[in-house]
Design an enzyme around this catalytic site. Structure first.
Site, PDB file in Angstrom:
ATOM      1  N   GLY A 504      50.374  14.487   7.679  1.00  0.00           N
ATOM      2  CA  GLY A 504      49.752  13.170   7.709  1.00  0.00           C
ATOM      3  C   GLY A 504      48.256  13.278   7.805  1.00  0.00           C
ATOM      4  N   GLY A 506      45.257  11.884  10.129  1.00  0.00           N
ATOM      5  CA  GLY A 506      44.970  11.168  11.369  1.00  0.00           C
ATOM      6  C   GLY A 506      43.643  10.460  11.271  1.00  0.00           C
ATOM      7  N   GLY A 507      43.223   9.852  12.363  1.00  0.00           N
ATOM      8  CA  GLY A 507      41.967   9.122  12.363  1.00  0.00           C
ATOM      9  C   GLY A 507      40.809   9.987  11.915  1.00  0.00           C
ATOM     10  N   PHE A 508      40.792  11.239  12.314  1.00  0.00           N
ATOM     11  CA  PHE A 508      39.612  12.039  12.005  1.00  0.00           C
ATOM     12  C   PHE A 508      39.885  13.337  11.263  1.00  0.00           C
ATOM     13  CE2 PHE A 508      40.361  12.804  16.666  1.00  0.00           C
ATOM     14  CZ  PHE A 508      40.872  14.076  16.552  1.00  0.00           C
ATOM     15  N   GLY A 509      41.026  13.460  10.631  1.00  0.00           N
ATOM     16  CA  GLY A 509      41.285  14.669   9.852  1.00  0.00           C
ATOM     17  C   GLY A 509      42.767  14.835   9.607  1.00  0.00           C
ATOM     18  N   PRO A 510      43.123  15.879   8.847  1.00  0.00           N
ATOM     19  CA  PRO A 510      44.536  16.071   8.523  1.00  0.00           C
ATOM     20  C   PRO A 510      45.362  16.493   9.739  1.00  0.00           C
ATOM     21  CG  PRO A 510      43.210  17.856   7.642  1.00  0.00           C
ATOM     22  CD  PRO A 510      42.246  16.865   8.217  1.00  0.00           C
ATOM     23  N   VAL A 511      46.640  16.165   9.703  1.00  0.00           N
ATOM     24  CA  VAL A 511      47.554  16.589  10.758  1.00  0.00           C
ATOM     25  C   VAL A 511      48.561  17.564  10.153  1.00  0.00           C
ATOM     26  CG1 VAL A 511      49.223  15.835  12.488  1.00  0.00           C
ATOM     27  CG2 VAL A 511      47.334  14.339  11.854  1.00  0.00           C
ATOM     28  N   LYS A 525      46.230  18.483  14.952  1.00  0.00           N
ATOM     29  CA  LYS A 525      45.268  17.594  14.331  1.00  0.00           C
ATOM     30  C   LYS A 525      43.947  18.337  14.249  1.00  0.00           C
ATOM     31  CE  LYS A 525      44.383  12.767  15.347  1.00  0.00           C
ATOM     32  NZ  LYS A 525      44.646  11.746  16.354  1.00  0.00           N
ATOM     33  N   ASP A 622      43.703   0.243  18.562  1.00  0.00           N
ATOM     34  CA  ASP A 622      44.157   0.474  17.188  1.00  0.00           C
ATOM     35  C   ASP A 622      45.675   0.571  17.130  1.00  0.00           C
ATOM     36  OD1 ASP A 622      43.908   0.769  14.477  1.00  0.00           O
ATOM     37  OD2 ASP A 622      43.440   2.903  14.539  1.00  0.00           O
TER      38      ASP A 622
END
Ligand SMILES: *[C@@H]1O[C@H](CO)[C@@H](O)[C@H](O)[C@H]1NC(C)=O
Length: 815
Positions: A504, A506-511, A525, A622
């Site tokens: 996935g 995430g808010g600040f980069g890939p997971v 993350k 959020d």
């Protein structure tokens, strides 16, 4: 309609096979039915819509396909060469001889070719955005026509560009003439194949840009993996025919478009914001202009562009060259003579291979054999193995001019080319190089020094902030130990951050999914480098969530901070997030009412803990279905604390300049005025609750036309005392009526327009937890229309607009 599925036996086309799902609904048109101006077909997943439109300021009508959520972004046009100037009597229909036709009062304007007599033709808009016309026979479906065979300016996942030496059968992208005119413009993106595939943008018959030979993984002139989601493929068929496509996968809507200025870009949909984000574009910079530095020149892009000559060559017209007119290129300082000299090769790395104007390709030769072959042929100027795939052989030999070579901004050191030189030249060059290398070393050391200085200081910075927070809270908060993991451990766990492990964004980069040991699976993350925003969120998440523990919050297991890597390690939840369940046609049938109610209760429990019971009181800011993860038993866990803010009990409302969060879940006062409080989280919870029980998105593909979405519908049904109709159709007999009604009422209380009317978490939780007790009457929900406007309107003033433009079932039956 079920029986149609069972007779779907024979079908040659793969897309068709996977995506053709028979149910006659909003997505299908049968013979004798028509679509008139204003009506549309909608694909089963609500992603795509087909209908008549007028581009930009134009008054002409065209039949097109667009993403439901972004009607301005038209991905396909049927009659791009046949604008409809007179919309009187305009309609789309299937003719008796199996052709699809657009006609107006005067007659047929556009049609596909005919297929002879057909008895049961069906037109359907598939989930991929492909419009297909099929003929239903007793045993099977025969495909007559599909829009994917006629690309316009956009490549969608599942669609193919094709190079076909038989003229007229190729499939290319052709730009629109202008934003108001979809007729073919000047630019065309085509595949070429000279043994190696390439994708080339033409302006008329002139090449303006070349993506560079396909090296087995990607086009050699593009960055290695521009982003983990864009995974184009080239397929060779019988050596001659090649096709280029982005494999279809449902999770990431994306497209490649050739725009009117001749630039091809890849876009990803940010579905929360209904916005397309460009991830990368071709040409990248002016070094990407075809042949910018002339023959034997090589282009470097720094602050500006710079042309150099390849080793052994000098500018052909030095004066022009000095004036930065590089088009003349370079020439050999003194010609090579194969009879009397010894030759050798100079290695150039990290380049886009020169155009394959005059080449010889042998796929089985090794690099060593390639060198010998080049040496043996006096007209060979350079050679390489063009494939970077592991263990691959191959020999590409260039003759004549080397043109359109550049250094890549993200060098791939596997892409090397060997240039033929006199041995004596090479020896002196090697000496110069050695000297230059030493110089560049000292520069590198300086750069590393500066960079690590920055990293150390920012690291110290978090340390200090963290410590000062610690000391402030020392008396009330005991330390939560957060294990630190080594970067090498994380590398092993994620198979070197293999793109296959990405689960996935995430808010600040890939997971990534990772294995910390044979048993322990975790979610990892990774903060994208150089992300200032990301770094702030990272710090925030570490400091907040490390202190929180609750069975309905996702657990942070550890972190890793090494050099410029910042990584968080979480428990991995096997069932992904709530949105992948409730909005999925198949998966949501697994969610019975008791399961949905359990999910709603779990989220409420988690939020109750955040707002009232945790050691730090926290506003999440959020909350949305994609931030609710589900464990093996479908128990919910709230995740993503990147935006979360701690607050003091007596601090009622805070204000922020920067509104963060996701449209569709934001309370009006937050979206419009940037005011946030626990009550803005309550609003988001109400939206999640209503989405979970209805299986519909408040704001999403399904609701683009219904501006006020789910909340409006819930409110209207509430007023008419028909709230049960809001319930997901999949939930037939598993629910308790009174519980569902109560739940909807609580949802409506949470999304009330004014923050002060909304209940707090203690009330929400206790209302949900018992079946008794009268509930307050909800007031009108709050809606917000657009991020940029400060209009907050209620539904009642504009009711009745919702179904405009979308064909409903009854329309279809009537026709
Ligand atoms: C693009 O493909 C179409 C359809 O095969 C063809 O007619 C057209 O000539 C091609 N465009 C160019 C510039 O070759």
């Amino acid at each position: 309609m079920e029986s149609y599925q069972s007779i779907l036996i024979l079908c040659s086309l793969v897309h068709f096979f996977i995506f053709f799902n028979f149910s006659f609904g909003l997505d299908t048109l049968l013979a004798n039915q028509t679509i008139v101006d204003g009506q549309t077909l909608v694909s089963p997943n609500h992603m795509f819509e087909m209908g008549f439109f007028s581009p930009g300021v134009s008054k002409n009508k065209f039949l097109g396909i667009w993403h439901t959520c972004t009607p301005d972004v038209v991905v396909w046009v049927a009659n791009r060469n046949d604008p409809i100037r007179d919309p009187e009597g305009l309609h789309l229909t299937i003719l008796g001889h199996g052709a699809l036709a657009i006609a107006n009062a005067r007659g047929i304007i556009w049609s596909t070719s005919s297929f002879g007599l057909v008895s049961f033709p069906i037109l359907q808009l598939l989930d991929t955005g492909n419009l297909v016309l099929v003929e239903k026979t007793k045993e099977s479906f025969i495909q007559l026509w599909q829009s994917f065979d006629f690309p316009t300016d956009t490549l969608l996942p599942g669609m193919k560009l094709v190079y076909n030496p038989d003229v007229g059968k190729e499939k290319n992208l052709t730009s629109w003439r202008s934003s108001d005119d979809p007729s073919p413009g000047d630019f065309c993106l085509r595949l070429t194949n000279k043994g190696l595939a390439d994708s080339v943008i033409f302006k008329g018959s002139q090449i303006v840009h070349r993506t560079g030979a396909w090296n087995g993984h990607y086009f050699s002139g593009t960055p290695p993996f521009p982003n983990p989601i864009y995974k184009p493929e080239i397929v060779f068929e019988e050596g001659k025919l090649i096709s280029f496509s982005i494999p279809y996968e449902t999770t990431n809507p994306q497209r490649v478009v050739l725009d009117k200025s001749g630039s091809s870009s890849h876009f990803l949909l940010n579905s929360g914001k209904n916005k397309w984000n460009p991830t990368y574009a071709n040409p990248l910079d002016s070094c990407d202009e075809y042949g910018k530095c002339g023959p034997f020149g090589v282009c470097t892009f720094g602050v500006t562009i710079k042309c150099q000559c390849l080793m052994g060559y000098t500018p052909k017209f030095p004066e022009d060259w000095d004036l930065q007119d590089w088009s003349g290129g370079c020439t050999r300082a003194s010609p090579l003579d194969c009879q009397i000299e010894d030759h050798d090769f100079f290695e150039v790395t990290g380049i886009k291979y020169p155009d394959t104007l005059q080449v010889r390709l042998n796929k089985s030769m090794s690099l060593k054999e390639c060198k010998t072959a080049c040496l043996r042929d006096c007209s060979c100027v350079a050679y390489t193995n063009p494939y970077i795939t592991e263990g691959s052989t191959g020999c590409l030999i260039w003759f004549g001019e080397l043109i359109d070579t550049r250094y890549l901004s993200t060098p791939n050191n596997k892409q090397k080319m060997y240039i033929r030189l006199r041995k004596s030249e090479l020896d002196s060059l090697t000496a110069i190089q050695k000297e230059a290398k030493e110089k560049s070393w000292s520069i590198m050391i300086l750069v590393i020094g500066i960079v690590s200085g920055v990293t150390v200081s920012s690291f110290v910075n978090i340390g200090i902030q963290y410590m000062s927070r610690q000391s402030r809270k020392e008396k009330t908060v005991e330390d939560v130990e957060l294990p630190l993991y080594k970067f090498s451990t994380i590398m092993t766990a994620t198979n070197n951050f293999s793109t296959d492990n990405i689960i996935g964004e995430g808010g600040f980069g890939p997971v990534y999914k990772g294995m910390l040991s044979a048993e322990v699976e975790v979610a990892i993350k990774r903060l994208s480098r150089n992300s200032e925003q990301g770094f702030a969120e990272f710090k925030n998440e570490v400091t907040l969530i490390a202190k929180l523990q609750h069975r309905n919050l996702v657990r942070l297991l550890g972190c890793c901070i090494e050099k410029d890597e910042k990584i968080l390690i979480y428990e991995l939840l096997p069932n992904k997030s709530l949105n992948t369940f409730v909005f999925d046609r198949n998966r949501r049938t697994h969610l019975t009412w008791p399961k949905r109610f359990n999910i709603i209760m779990g989220i409420a429990r988690g939020l109750l803990y955040l707002h009232h019971d945790s050691r730090l009181k926290i506003i999440h800011r959020d909350l949305k279905t994609s931030n609710i993860l589900l464990d093996g038993n479908l128990n919910p866990k709230i995740s993503d604390f990147g935006m979360a803010r701690p607050f003091e009990e007596d601090e009622a409302t805070a204000r922020t300049r920067k509104v963060v969060g996701s449209y569709g879940y934001m309370s009006p006062e937050y979206a419009v005025a940037g005011k946030f409080s626990v009550k803005s989280d309550i609003f988001s919870l109400g939206v999640i609750l209503l989405e979970t029980l209805s299986g519909k998105k408040n704001r999403g593909y399904a609701n683009c036309h219904q501006h006020y979405g789910l909340l409006a519908r819930a409110w209207l049904l509430w007023k008419e005392n028909k709230t049960l109709e809001l319930l997901d159709e999949c939930l037939t007999d598993t629910f308790i009526e009174s519980q569902v009604k109560r739940c909807i009422q609580i949802g409506l209380l949470c999304v009330q327009r004014y923050a002060e009317d909304r209940p707090d978490m203690i009330s929400v939780y206790s209302m949900l937890a018992t079946d008794e007790g009268l509930l307050p009457e909800p007031k009108e929900p709050g809606f917000f229309i657009d991020a940029g406007s400060d209009v907050v309107r209620s539904y009642t003033s504009t009711s009745g607009e919702c179904e405009n433009g979308t064909m409903s079932m009854t329309d279809l039956e009537a026709r």
